[in-house]
Design a protein around this motif. Structure first.
Motif, mmCIF file in Angstrom:
data_model
loop_
_atom_site.group_PDB
_atom_site.id
_atom_site.type_symbol
_atom_site.label_atom_id
_atom_site.label_comp_id
_atom_site.label_asym_id
_atom_site.label_seq_id
_atom_site.Cartn_x
_atom_site.Cartn_y
_atom_site.Cartn_z
ATOM 1 N N SER A 144 -6.279 -2.028 -7.501
ATOM 2 C CA SER A 144 -5.235 -1.137 -6.982
ATOM 3 C C SER A 144 -4.737 -0.133 -8.011
ATOM 4 O O SER A 144 -4.068 0.839 -7.660
ATOM 5 C CB SER A 144 -4.056 -1.955 -6.452
ATOM 6 N N ASP A 200 -2.292 2.715 1.647
ATOM 7 C CA ASP A 200 -0.893 2.915 2.048
ATOM 8 C C ASP A 200 -0.100 1.618 2.118
ATOM 9 O O ASP A 200 1.084 1.624 2.425
ATOM 10 C CB ASP A 200 -0.821 3.654 3.386
ATOM 11 N N LEU A 211 2.566 -4.116 -5.226
ATOM 12 C CA LEU A 211 2.354 -3.016 -6.159
ATOM 13 C C LEU A 211 2.286 -3.509 -7.603
ATOM 14 O O LEU A 211 1.771 -2.805 -8.480
ATOM 15 C CB LEU A 211 3.454 -1.971 -6.029
ATOM 16 N N ASP A 253 -4.465 9.081 -6.892
ATOM 17 C CA ASP A 253 -3.484 8.325 -7.652
ATOM 18 C C ASP A 253 -3.012 7.075 -6.925
ATOM 19 O O ASP A 253 -2.303 6.256 -7.510
ATOM 20 C CB ASP A 253 -2.263 9.209 -7.949
ATOM 21 N N GLU A 254 -3.376 6.942 -5.638
ATOM 22 C CA GLU A 254 -2.974 5.776 -4.861
ATOM 23 C C GLU A 254 -4.196 5.144 -4.221
ATOM 24 O O GLU A 254 -5.118 5.838 -3.785
ATOM 25 C CB GLU A 254 -1.968 6.166 -3.781
#
Length: 866
Positions: free
Chosen positions: A185, A211, A149, A207-208
């Motif tokens: 990302s 997963d 992330l 927003d993402e």
């Protein structure tokens, strides 16, 4: 209730009773996150088995080392068997994960192993010191959140992505469409290509990004990444362009055993050429028939009025072309006047491109799928949208993304013994502005010997200079990103080739700024499924320039495609791939021999009773019955024997076999080395050939364990020393995420078994250095035991019929380097251990342990000759 292990208290300053007494919902939630990250890959859950069946299933099995919280705490800190120690994990975090294991796994599923915590038990625990326990650097890093992330992956990321049920882009190229920092990302709009078929598989916003499931991301097994967010359109699995001759969209590709299509379309239909970068803009290059195509995707508008744009530059085509843009529930318009027209047919919006109109530049805008698509808003946007631009200027490079070098200083090891280990220090996270996950997966040297290219598992290539001397200044520069789990790298004529799961990529710096601008598809024949375990390992070449890599089979599941569990050869021009050998489970490295044979390691698992080193000859089968092609019989006689079956205590996960090519390594020149991912060690591999079959063993080099799992090794073209790199990404005894090292032979005595030979009634061991005669000829200085293994569909094997053999005699050769052991009861055996406690001629005392296999003794050979 269970029991507590009676062990001495650890003076670690932790308030054990206090932490246990304050367990609550917050600690349970923290424990769940830690379990998913650190424990689940091996142990699994009731719903999802772990990848290492020997790991304890807490929900149905008893604890091995005590089931009370403090006993589990100590096991986490000290490790047990193949479970590595986690001493860096602070007391509060250890108790968080213990809380989760107890309450969510043990109590509801295995209540007889649930330990009841009482006031008396709490009172018996070691008392806290009252002094705050400092956090380790690794724990501080863990608390920052997952590295995937934090990492800037660059403008695109090649990966396998699930779009929706029964729709997976196995060779996906996810491209960020909106502007902004942080890489793909951190975007809000994306398009996904599948370069097997050159379809635009989907576009989405949100927003993402994804997963983040999968072994190289959140470390989970039997999972893969999926899109999240709002999908603008989705195209089904199949060709993105109609057959240029017939116009058909019928998919002609290989059908796997699950009846799904795999691998690329025929090159005469479509062929992915590669990916160009100019700044953050990504241009995809491919062919349809004889027409070259450049494509740039983008986005225009905002919110639900956001449109996806596709700009195509088409070269001259001998045939009319058909592009499947999207289903008819999604509006599409062509920007400006064009000979290319949108045509709704069979549920899809197709773009018809007349051959006579080519070459042609065309741009389409794609709206959002809807039950009642309204193209009016899109048509209005098309009026103000920029016309299709010429993409040729995008094929010459652009400004660099990674605008600085990171400087570290290496650590030169002690040269007092036979081998010295130097550390090529990696850039630390606090100086790495892109937060690259430095799990080093492969490397090679440039011809000047001053620089190396190093790949990382999450898609980077870095250049590091200053590697040849005293390592006083190492300069690291990130030059490439976004590749699909690279695990092999080879430099040919100073050009970098990288083995990824989806392709062998050839990297080009088009404008001389040191950064890669074109990721060329050298070969993408690989048949890729979503299975986490089918790693594409290593990259080597032969004298003719052909390339070789190994592809793993599926874990605990039968193969789907022919490439599962194989050694693959790619022609020197990249035009074709052939399967050379089959029956591998998880081959982590390839060594190419001049005689057309190979050395490959494989990992313990189903149909693989222990780790093994194979001498591979084309056309043969090496034992993994869940490979695609295998004999009808699962008998050991139906497979090629390994050189050696390596038991777990010696090496739990062997990696690349490296031949010592350097005279700088003195007596070891020509020998084989086994580099260990599982233990962070290097082994010598003495072996012999009897009746056309190699047999031998492994013995550890006398150096400290590396802190990471080393995987790849090469000898430097000038200084002649061994360099090795590696990482930890799945089960290993080591924990450091990555590392790069130099191993120097100093010329001092090594006292290592260089040769190992079976005798009619014993073994001959030849050492690198002269032995003391009295010590060498004392049978009491040798301990020998043997065992057998069972190769079954179960994971691994126990040792069966393990027993000692008496050494009744030992005779030293005239040069004092070879000792012949008399072992009257010795017979062929899958497993054997020889422990030596000896004194060298110079008075040095040393111990060495050999693990080996014997398939034939010379006496057996003589009997066969009769």
């Amino acid at each position: 209730m269970g029991h507590a292990q009676n062990a001495p208290a650890e003076p670690d300053g932790v308030d054990h009773a206090g932490l246990i007494s304050t367990w609550n919902a917050d600690s349970l939630a923290r424990g769940a996150k830690l379990y998913r990250t650190l424990c689940m890959p091996c142990h699994g859950t009731p719903a999802q088995p772990g990848s290492l069946p020997t790991s304890r299933a807490f929900w149905r099995e008893p604890f091995k080392n005590g089931n009370d919280p403090y006993s589990i705490y100590k096991t986490i800190g000290a490790g047990l068997g193949q479970m590595p120690a986690w001493p860096w994990l602070s007391g509060d975090l250890r108790y968080d994960v213990i809380h989760f294991i107890r309450e969510e796994l043990v109590k509801p599923n295995n209540p007889t192993n649930y330990f009841i915590v009482t006031p008396e038990y709490l009172a018996s625990l070691p008392k806290g010191s009252g002094v705050a326990v400092s956090k380790s650097a690794r724990q501080i890093d863990l608390e920052k959140g997952p590295k995937y992330l934090r990492m800037n992956f660059g403008p695109f990321l090649n990966w396998t992505y699930e779009i929706e049920s029964n729709n997976i882009a196995y060779k996906g190229i996810a491209v960020r469409l909106d502007e902004g920092p942080g890489g793909v990302s951190k975007g809000r709009a994306w398009i996904l290509y599948d370069h097997d078929t050159m379809r635009a598989a989907a576009a989405w916003t949100g927003d993402e990004f994804i997963d983040w499931k999968g072994i190289a991301l959140d470390a989970t097994h039997q999972t893969h990444a999926s899109l999240v967010g709002d999908k603008a359109f989705v195209n089904p699995v199949g060709p993105g362009w109609g057959d240029p001759v017939t116009g058909s969209f019928e998919d002609p590709r290989l059908r796997g055993r699950d009846d799904k299509p795999y691998g690329p379309l025929p090159r005469s239909w479509v062929h992915f050429r590669g990916t160009y970068l100019k700044g953050d803009q990504v241009v995809i290059s491919y062919t349809v028939g004889d027409a070259g195509i450049l494509e740039l995707a983008g986005c225009e508008g905002t919110g639900r009025n956001l449109a996806i744009s596709r700009t195509l530059n088409l070269g001259k085509s001998a045939h009319d072309l058909l592009l499947r843009i999207c289903p008819t529930n999604t509006p599409v318009v062509v920007v400006g006047q064009s000979a290319a027209k949108v045509s709704p047919e069979n549920g899809f919006n197709l773009l018809r491109i007349p051959a006579a109109a080519t070459p042609l530049n065309v741009k389409v805008l794609i709206g959002h799928e809807s039950t009642q698509p309204d193209p009016s808003g899109l048509a209005a946007l098309a009026v103000v949208s920029t016309a299709a631009i010429n993409l040729e200027p995008f094929t010459h490079g652009g400004p660099p993304h990674w605008d600085r070098e990171l400087v570290t200083r290496g650590i030169v090891g002690n040269s007092a013994n036979a081998f010295a280990v130097d550390t090529l220090t990696l850039p630390p996270d606090n100086t790495n502005p892109w937060q690259s996950w430095m799990r080093l997966s492969a490397f090679d040297f440039f011809a000047d010997g001053r620089r190396a290219a190093v790949s990382t598992w999450n898609g980077d290539v870095w250049l590091v200079s200053g590697i040849d001397g005293d390592l006083g200044e190492l300069r690291w520069r990130r030059i490439a990103s976004g590749m699909f789990q690279p695990l092999g790298l080879k430099i040919v004529a100073d050009t970098i080739y990288v083995t990824c799961r989806d392709q062998i990529a050839r990297l080009h710096d088009l404008n001389g700024d040191g950064e890669i601008d074109f990721y060329e598809n050298f070969n993408n024949d690989a048949q890729v499924t979503e299975h986490f375990h089918e790693f594409a390992m290593d990259l080597q070449t032969d004298r003719e320039g052909n390339f070789y890599y190994a592809k793993a089979g599926r874990h605990a599941l039968p193969a789907i495609v022919p490439h599962h569990g194989t050694l693959l050869k790619v022609s020197a021009d990249g035009s074709r791939t052939e399967i050379l050998a089959t029956g591998f489970r998880a081959p982590n490295g390839v060594c190419v021999n001049d005689d057309g044979t190979f050395y490959i390691t494989d990992q313990e698992g189903h149909w693989t009773p222990k780790n093994r080193i194979d001498w591979v000859r084309p056309g043969r089968f090496y034992g993994y019955m869940w490979g695609y092609d295998h004999p009808e019989s699962d008998a050991d006689s139906a497979m090629e024997p390994s050189i050696v079956w390596i038991t777990n205590d010696m090496d739990r996960s062997p990696a690349e076999i490296v031949r010592v090519t350097s005279p700088a390594w003195g007596p070891f020149q020509g020998a084989l080395l086994n580099i260990s991912y599982g233990m962070g060690r290097i082994f010598l591999v003495p072996n012999e050939v009897i009746h056309g079959q190699r047999q031998g063993g492994v013995v550890q080099l006398p150096i400290p364990d590396f802190p990471t799992g080393v995987m790849r090794g090469r000898f430097h073209p000038q200084n002649g020393q061994l360099y090795t790199c590696g990482m930890v990404g799945w089960a290993s005894n080591q924990q450091q995420e990555g590392g790069f090292y130099r191993v120097r032979y100093t010329g001092k005595p090594a006292y290592l078994p260089l040769n190992l030979e079976a005798l009619p009634h014993g073994m001959r061991i030849t050492f690198t250095d002269a032995l003391d005669k009295t010590s060498a000829e004392n049978p009491a200085n040798y301990r020998v035991k043997i065992w057998s293994l069972k190769r079954t569909a179960e994971y691994g094997s126990n040792h069966y019929d393990e027993h000692a053999l008496e050494v009744t005699g030992a005779s030293l050769s005239g040069d004092k380097k070879s000792v012949a052991l008399t072992i009257p009861d010795l017979k062929p055996t899958m497993g054997m251990e020889i422990k030596c406690e000896l004194q060298a001629a110079d008075g040095t005392r040393f111990q060495r342990t050999i693990h080996n296999s014997i398939y034939e003794l010379p006496a057996d050979k003589a009997a066969n000759a009769q």
